[in-house]
Design a protein around this motif. Sequence first.
Motif, PDB file in Angstrom:
ATOM      1  N   ALA A   9       0.793  -1.237   0.000  1.00  0.00           N
ATOM      2  CA  ALA A   9       0.000   0.000   0.000  1.00  0.00           C
ATOM      3  C   ALA A   9       0.824   1.284   0.000  1.00  0.00           C
ATOM      4  CB  ALA A   9      -0.945   0.000   1.196  1.00  0.00           C
ATOM      5  N   PHE A  10       2.073   1.234   0.390  1.00  0.00           N
ATOM      6  CA  PHE A  10       2.891   2.450   0.461  1.00  0.00           C
ATOM      7  C   PHE A  10       4.151   2.263  -0.389  1.00  0.00           C
ATOM      8  CE2 PHE A  10       0.466   2.231   4.414  1.00  0.00           C
ATOM      9  CZ  PHE A  10      -0.238   3.425   4.324  1.00  0.00           C
ATOM     10  N   PRO A  11       3.987   2.381  -1.700  1.00  0.00           N
ATOM     11  CA  PRO A  11       5.118   2.102  -2.594  1.00  0.00           C
ATOM     12  C   PRO A  11       6.163   3.220  -2.590  1.00  0.00           C
ATOM     13  CG  PRO A  11       3.239   2.875  -3.853  1.00  0.00           C
ATOM     14  CD  PRO A  11       2.774   2.737  -2.430  1.00  0.00           C
ATOM     15  N   ALA A  12       7.366   2.828  -2.949  1.00  0.00           N
ATOM     16  CA  ALA A  12       8.449   3.802  -3.113  1.00  0.00           C
ATOM     17  C   ALA A  12       8.173   4.612  -4.376  1.00  0.00           C
ATOM     18  CB  ALA A  12       9.786   3.089  -3.219  1.00  0.00           C
ATOM     19  N   TYR A  13       8.270   5.931  -4.262  1.00  0.00           N
ATOM     20  CA  TYR A  13       8.004   6.777  -5.425  1.00  0.00           C
ATOM     21  C   TYR A  13       8.936   7.980  -5.435  1.00  0.00           C
ATOM     22  CZ  TYR A  13       5.581  10.104  -2.401  1.00  0.00           C
ATOM     23  OH  TYR A  13       5.291  11.026  -1.424  1.00  0.00           O
ATOM     24  N   VAL A  14       8.974   8.599  -6.606  1.00  0.00           N
ATOM     25  CA  VAL A  14       9.744   9.811  -6.805  1.00  0.00           C
ATOM     26  C   VAL A  14       8.893  10.720  -7.696  1.00  0.00           C
ATOM     27  CG1 VAL A  14      10.972   8.932  -8.854  1.00  0.00           C
ATOM     28  CG2 VAL A  14      12.078  10.644  -7.406  1.00  0.00           C
ATOM     29  N   ARG A  15       9.130  12.004  -7.622  1.00  0.00           N
ATOM     30  CA  ARG A  15       8.362  12.947  -8.445  1.00  0.00           C
ATOM     31  C   ARG A  15       9.169  13.387  -9.662  1.00  0.00           C
ATOM     32  NH1 ARG A  15       3.569  14.403  -6.077  1.00  0.00           N
ATOM     33  NH2 ARG A  15       3.488  14.128  -3.827  1.00  0.00           N
ATOM     34  N   LEU A  16       8.458  13.703 -10.734  1.00  0.00           N
ATOM     35  CA  LEU A  16       9.113  14.291 -11.896  1.00  0.00           C
ATOM     36  C   LEU A  16       9.929  15.496 -11.435  1.00  0.00           C
ATOM     37  CD1 LEU A  16       6.295  14.259 -14.603  1.00  0.00           C
ATOM     38  CD2 LEU A  16       8.357  12.831 -14.544  1.00  0.00           C
ATOM     39  N   GLY A  33      13.582  -2.419  -6.863  1.00  0.00           N
ATOM     40  CA  GLY A  33      14.246  -2.181  -8.132  1.00  0.00           C
ATOM     41  C   GLY A  33      13.509  -1.221  -9.048  1.00  0.00           C
ATOM     42  N   GLN A  34      12.355  -0.738  -8.587  1.00  0.00           N
ATOM     43  CA  GLN A  34      11.554   0.121  -9.445  1.00  0.00           C
ATOM     44  C   GLN A  34      10.799   1.144  -8.602  1.00  0.00           C
ATOM     45  OE1 GLN A  34       8.491  -2.008 -11.496  1.00  0.00           O
ATOM     46  NE2 GLN A  34       8.365  -0.513 -13.129  1.00  0.00           N
ATOM     47  N   LEU A  35      10.988   2.411  -8.951  1.00  0.00           N
ATOM     48  CA  LEU A  35      10.267   3.495  -8.299  1.00  0.00           C
ATOM     49  C   LEU A  35       9.058   3.863  -9.143  1.00  0.00           C
ATOM     50  CD1 LEU A  35      13.247   5.866  -7.466  1.00  0.00           C
ATOM     51  CD2 LEU A  35      12.054   4.346  -5.872  1.00  0.00           C
ATOM     52  N   MET A  36       7.974   4.209  -8.490  1.00  0.00           N
ATOM     53  CA  MET A  36       6.826   4.752  -9.191  1.00  0.00           C
ATOM     54  C   MET A  36       7.074   6.248  -9.334  1.00  0.00           C
ATOM     55  SD  MET A  36       5.092   2.058  -9.675  1.00  0.00           S
ATOM     56  CE  MET A  36       6.503   0.976  -9.565  1.00  0.00           C
ATOM     57  N   VAL A  37       6.621   6.847 -10.425  1.00  0.00           N
ATOM     58  CA  VAL A  37       6.875   8.260 -10.687  1.00  0.00           C
ATOM     59  C   VAL A  37       5.549   9.011 -10.722  1.00  0.00           C
ATOM     60  CG1 VAL A  37       7.919   9.940 -12.244  1.00  0.00           C
ATOM     61  CG2 VAL A  37       8.940   7.656 -12.010  1.00  0.00           C
ATOM     62  N   LEU A  38       5.503  10.093  -9.935  1.00  0.00           N
ATOM     63  CA  LEU A  38       4.311  10.937  -9.853  1.00  0.00           C
ATOM     64  C   LEU A  38       4.625  12.315 -10.407  1.00  0.00           C
ATOM     65  CD1 LEU A  38       3.250  10.128  -6.162  1.00  0.00           C
ATOM     66  CD2 LEU A  38       2.668   8.879  -8.250  1.00  0.00           C
ATOM     67  N   ASP A  39       3.589  12.988 -10.925  1.00  0.00           N
ATOM     68  CA  ASP A  39       3.789  14.372 -11.347  1.00  0.00           C
ATOM     69  C   ASP A  39       3.651  15.283 -10.131  1.00  0.00           C
ATOM     70  OD1 ASP A  39       1.046  14.788 -10.889  1.00  0.00           O
ATOM     71  OD2 ASP A  39       0.532  14.828 -13.017  1.00  0.00           O
ATOM     72  N   HIS A  40       3.686  16.585 -10.350  1.00  0.00           N
ATOM     73  CA  HIS A  40       3.657  17.533  -9.228  1.00  0.00           C
ATOM     74  C   HIS A  40       2.294  17.602  -8.554  1.00  0.00           C
ATOM     75  CE1 HIS A  40       7.731  18.631 -10.043  1.00  0.00           C
ATOM     76  NE2 HIS A  40       7.430  18.797 -11.317  1.00  0.00           N
ATOM     77  N   ASP A  41       1.258  17.053  -9.207  1.00  0.00           N
ATOM     78  CA  ASP A  41      -0.078  16.992  -8.614  1.00  0.00           C
ATOM     79  C   ASP A  41      -0.336  15.654  -7.937  1.00  0.00           C
ATOM     80  OD1 ASP A  41      -0.766  19.579  -9.510  1.00  0.00           O
ATOM     81  OD2 ASP A  41      -1.260  18.776 -11.503  1.00  0.00           O
ATOM     82  N   GLY A  42       0.688  14.799  -7.907  1.00  0.00           N
ATOM     83  CA  GLY A  42       0.540  13.497  -7.265  1.00  0.00           C
ATOM     84  C   GLY A  42      -0.099  12.432  -8.141  1.00  0.00           C
ATOM     85  N   ARG A  43      -0.203  12.687  -9.432  1.00  0.00           N
ATOM     86  CA  ARG A  43      -0.786  11.716 -10.365  1.00  0.00           C
ATOM     87  C   ARG A  43       0.301  10.777 -10.880  1.00  0.00           C
ATOM     88  NH1 ARG A  43      -6.006  11.715  -9.836  1.00  0.00           N
ATOM     89  NH2 ARG A  43      -6.435  11.280 -11.993  1.00  0.00           N
ATOM     90  N   PHE A  44      -0.061   9.532 -11.061  1.00  0.00           N
ATOM     91  CA  PHE A  44       0.874   8.533 -11.572  1.00  0.00           C
ATOM     92  C   PHE A  44       1.207   8.826 -13.034  1.00  0.00           C
ATOM     93  CE2 PHE A  44       1.642   4.555 -13.835  1.00  0.00           C
ATOM     94  CZ  PHE A  44       2.740   4.095 -13.135  1.00  0.00           C
ATOM     95  N   VAL A  45       2.507   8.825 -13.367  1.00  0.00           N
ATOM     96  CA  VAL A  45       2.911   9.053 -14.756  1.00  0.00           C
ATOM     97  C   VAL A  45       3.747   7.919 -15.350  1.00  0.00           C
ATOM     98  CG1 VAL A  45       2.787  11.571 -14.675  1.00  0.00           C
ATOM     99  CG2 VAL A  45       4.930  10.440 -14.121  1.00  0.00           C
TER     100      VAL A  45
END
Length: 147
Positions: A9-16, A33-45
Amino acid sequence: MLVSDVMTAFPAYVRLGATIRRAAELVSVSEVGQLMVLDHDGRFVGSLGEEELVRAMLPSFDEVTGDGGSLADAFRLFLEKGRALAERVIDPLVVRDTATVRSSDELARAAVVMIDRGIRRLPVVDDGTLVGTLSRADLCRAVIYHS
């Protein structure tokens, strides 16, 4: 069984806009081995894997052979290239056509997608919002604890 029953439920992420150095730090600390990437509004990209990070730093064949071609030369070039790229943004490295599943999807469907496409960690996205990830380890836990 649903994806939501076993996802992380709490994945590792980084922002654009984050630097390659920051992404490498997050991969190292989170041990995924893989980060999820979010935009500045917190949307998945998309996603950014250690493969994309390492590939960006790897010297080309011509770079290695131009310096004599030894493993020591290749490693030195790898380090130099990594230092040179450290403060650049991750945006060009992000894989944007990432397969996703919804938390309400059947786990069996997600498992088929992962195996068919060779995916190790699948983003779980509801209405554009990252709500978790589903890994192969999560699938294994589902079999162990829900049999």
